[in-house]
Design an enzyme around this catalytic site. Structure first.
Site, short mmCIF file in Angstrom:
data_model
loop_
_atom_site.label_atom_id
_atom_site.label_comp_id
_atom_site.label_asym_id
_atom_site.label_seq_id
_atom_site.Cartn_x
_atom_site.Cartn_y
_atom_site.Cartn_z
N HIS A 36 37.29 67.58 59.30
CA HIS A 36 38.18 67.42 59.99
C HIS A 36 38.81 68.65 61.15
CE1 HIS A 36 42.63 65.57 61.05
NE2 HIS A 36 42.79 66.58 61.20
N GLU A 37 38.80 69.66 61.08
CA GLU A 37 38.65 70.44 62.37
C GLU A 37 37.28 70.60 62.51
OE1 GLU A 37 41.45 70.89 62.89
OE2 GLU A 37 42.26 71.02 60.78
N GLU A 42 43.16 63.54 67.82
CA GLU A 42 43.03 63.21 66.56
C GLU A 42 41.67 62.25 65.55
OE1 GLU A 42 44.74 65.08 64.06
OE2 GLU A 42 44.48 63.83 62.18
N HIS A 76 37.57 68.59 66.08
CA HIS A 76 38.88 68.83 66.57
C HIS A 76 37.69 70.04 67.88
CE1 HIS A 76 42.31 66.86 66.03
NE2 HIS A 76 41.99 67.52 64.51
#
Lengths: 510, 510
Positions: free
Chosen positions: B271-272, B301, B275
């Site tokens: 997820h990170e 997101e 980003h």
């Protein structure tokens, strides 16, 4: 009338508050930049530089604008006419000094120096790698010229080098520095000669061998634990060129580990502890103003050297610390505290490199740089003459002659940054360290027994009380006088090294 | 006349340059603050907070002053009257928006919100620990009231919640967001019902066991290596609440390791990565202006969710990655890719906590928050009614009823920070992720085979080309339209989850 007086007091309080808010703002911007610099040295990814350079340059110009704004000058003018409490007067004094200096130099000149130094750095690096002074010479000439102009803008009537020196050491005059450095040269040259001629056979291989980084790091943490470092307000990391930075709330240490240099990592860690420990002793409630900031470079260096040399290179320290080191490195089982002490105090007779020098020859490296940079800035020496003058002085003072400029006048980074006048503060710091250590011993009695037990609280308490907690409240000569009862003097340093090395090297006349 | 025109063009170029320098300054101050925040979360010693708070507050007020200065408004006015290149017009548009918002709110109100939120945070924390909503309620009321006033200052004619939502998502209107969220509720409630009633027996214990932090970290690095993270412009650290921050030159990832949650650490890292990977795709030459900054929260997101869900929770990903995970954790030898896939996609039937939700129920957690915070801000719901409304909605949408407010309306930090209108961007991000992934697959064909081989370049190239490199050049609806050929729609997300979970849970009607 009473009412008028009350109103005037209230105005003054208001004026002072406005100045203080401005000072705090400048200080916070500077401390933010400090974090960005720490980040850059310690954790930033390789390719982060372009953005970081812009961030730092923005903060620096914001800080400059806040400092040199008309409002700053108006507030200072107004406050200097009235009555101020001592602490307030100290804040006004420090800001006035900064204000006068920064407003006297045109911003274009500051930017030209900064740009020239940015370009000079890679040229110097390349010149050093290729042992080619000619490659660096034109840039060095330009930097000398720009710095002379800079000094002229600040004070056209003063010796240019004195103006630059006061950039790093604002309250110790150049005559005092010169007196101390000349004394060091006069006394140390014959002492080092005597050591080089002595037949004493020091044990110097106590720490020979190879030591894993991870274990060295664990030991560096042991060192910091042992000296009482406050981990809630600090941390330990590695950096290619160890440094310490931060504030009283967050003063970080960096060190380096080389497989074959365990002793170097220990002494470097203790040195940086000394800097951080000073920062941590600054008063919390002074944060954001000069009252919560360290006095200048020499006082800072006195703290690192006091811990590195007077504590970390002492016999009782090794009696205390060797058992701890043996826990990490069982191969040190047969090393005696005396052998560790001797290894930590070996005087080199053929070292050409300042940062590898022992605590004695170090100062001749400094004296040489001081004499050369002063002559350069004052227009008494040409850049082209530097290599030969450098080598001649090494031969005269240290009995060794560099064979290359890479090992000679190209070895240090400072000039490539446009920094002239910085070097003397290293020696002044050592001299002051000895003076403070002697004064603490006068006040408290000898520390040997305490150090042997790993008890540093009393020594540190003395430093907190007499040096750290004052921040920039007193100008440096007053701070020294209050702490030691006398002005800055090389006496204690010379007494210390004469006794220590006379003993170590069995010197007859010492 | 030509001369006048040339002069006017030159003036305009000069005006734009001045605006650009100002924008760059603001951006650099913001990026410096970003480093200070990363430092605070990741490496700062515990007691560094008082100084850090002052540093951040100083940078924030400097940034505010630079943005709201009269000169900014004058430059914008002047530029808006002339002709601008597209890129310049985008920069002016973004700055105008920020300028109008920040100048419309009195600084005292901003400071009151900031101070109230600072005090609210510990109250919320304590209330959550003690399951005592009453303790937090008065502060929450105050924050709602202040934020309503804030919205009023910005646009007295608009729905207050719409104004707050546009703080986080400036170019997607609230009607669009509402339409998407309602659609999600309508479609997901029955789908989740069907799953809860299904007899399918998923393997969910593929990653049961205890896993050492050090090995988890090594595996997190493997994940990042595998996805193509650029270590020269990034780093991996741990933080209690993982986040990613930085610029195109230095975009850092944090993650967390819990001994009994290996899967959580892997998905959080992916997820990170999403980003950071977006940030790294922003153009270098746009650094310092909106052209080099990410579009807003939903687009950000969408990037994290695309990688976390569409890649990281896919069958082919686990076919690729399981062998790598087995190298670090031999105990996974008997886990099949299908079992890993099932474990990564389990739908919980009794989970009350948003941050622990699966990719399906997650959106009902969001819908509930959206409905409640919107009613609160618009004055249609009293703070005292929140706990019961919260619990009723959980029962209605998810079939579970919280037994405590700690597990209910006190679970999230956002409101205690004074953030209302943030939650919807999480769901909009997921919806957009599915839409972008479908568009990429349309353009390039299915990625399954590539993902199975650990080849992510083509997918990432599509994202770079269609999303990342544009920075804030286009407003969000235009960016979406250009990348996918249609406006923001939940169609692709619903198609994706219906197909995926219909298959996983053997649902007859799906």
């Amino acid at each position: 009338m009473a009412t008028d007086q009350a109103r005037s007091d209230a105005d003054e309080a208001d004026t002072y508050d406005r100045l203080e808010r401005r000072v705090e703002r400048i200080s916070n911007v500077g401390n933010a930049a400090g974090i960005l610099q720490w980040d850059q040295e310690v954790v930033m990814p390789d390719e982060g530089t372009p953005a970081r350079a812009q961030q730092l340059s923005t903060l620096s110009s914001i800080s400059h604008e806040l400092l040199t704004a008309d409002e700053t000058g108006d507030l200072l003018d107004e406050l200097e006419e009235g009555e101020l409490a001592d602490d307030q007067a100290a804040v006004v004094r420090e800001l006035r000094r900064q204000y006068d200096r920064e407003t006297s130099v045109p911003q274009e000149l500051v930017e030209e120096i900064s740009a020239t130094a940015s370009n000079a750095h890679p040229k110097w690096k390349r010149a050093k790698e290729e042992d080619d002074f000619e490659r660096f010479a034109p840039t060095l000439e330009k930097l000398v010229e720009l710095r002379r102009e800079y000094a002229e803008q600040i004070d056209p009537d003063a010796e240019p080098y004195a103006v630059l020196f006061s950039e790093y050491e604002p309250y110790i005059d150049l005559e005092t520095a010169e007196r101390v450095l000349e004394r060091l040269r006069e006394e140390l040259v014959p002492l080092i000669d005597a050591i080089q001629e002595s037949d004493a056979d020091l044990e110097t291989d106590a720490f020979a061998g190879e030591f894993e980084d991870d274990d060295q790091e664990a030991l560096a943490r042991d060192v910091l634990d042992s000296l009482g470092y406050d981990w809630d307000r600090g941390r330990l990391d590695t950096a290619p060129h160890p440094f310490s930075s931060g504030t009283q709330f967050d003063a970080r240490v960096t060190t380096r580990f080389e497989e074959d240099d365990l002793l170097g990592s220990i002494t470097s860690t203790i040195h940086e502890f000394g800097h951080a420990n000073y920062t941590l002793g600054l008063p919390d409630d002074g944060y954001g103003t000069p009252l919560g900031e360290a006095r200048d470079l020499s006082v800072h260096e006195s703290q690192s050297r006091l811990w590195e040399n007077h504590v970390g290179r002492s016999r009782p320290f090794w009696e205390h610390f060797l058992p701890i080191a043996r826990e990490r490195f069982p191969e040190l089982a047969d090393v005696s505290p005396e052998a560790a002490y001797e290894a930590a105090n070996q005087v080199y007779d053929d070292n050409l490199i300042r940062v590898e020098a022992d605590e004695l020859t170090y100062h001749l490296h400094i004296v040489i740089r001081f004499e050369i940079e002063r002559a350069l800035i004052n227009g008494e020496l040409e850049v082209s003459e530097v290599p030969e003058v450098w080598n001649d002085k090494y031969e005269a003072y240290l009995g060794v002659r560099p064979e290359t400029d890479a090992e000679g006048c190209l070895q240090d980074i400072h000039w490539s940054h446009g920094d002239f006048g910085y070097f003397p503060t290293y020696s002044l710091g050592s001299v002051l360290a000895a003076q403070l250590y002697a004064a603490a011993a006068d006040d408290l009695g000898e520390f040997d027994a305490q150090i042997r037990e790993g008890e540093f609280d009393e020594l540190n308490g003395w430093l907190r009380e007499n040096v750290h907690r004052h921040g920039k409240r007193y100008v440096t000569p007053d701070l020294i006088e209050r702490a030691t009862g006398e002005g800055l003097t090389a006496d204690h340093f010379l007494e210390y090294v004469t006794s220590k090395y006379g003993d170590l090297y069995d010197l007859e006349d010492y």
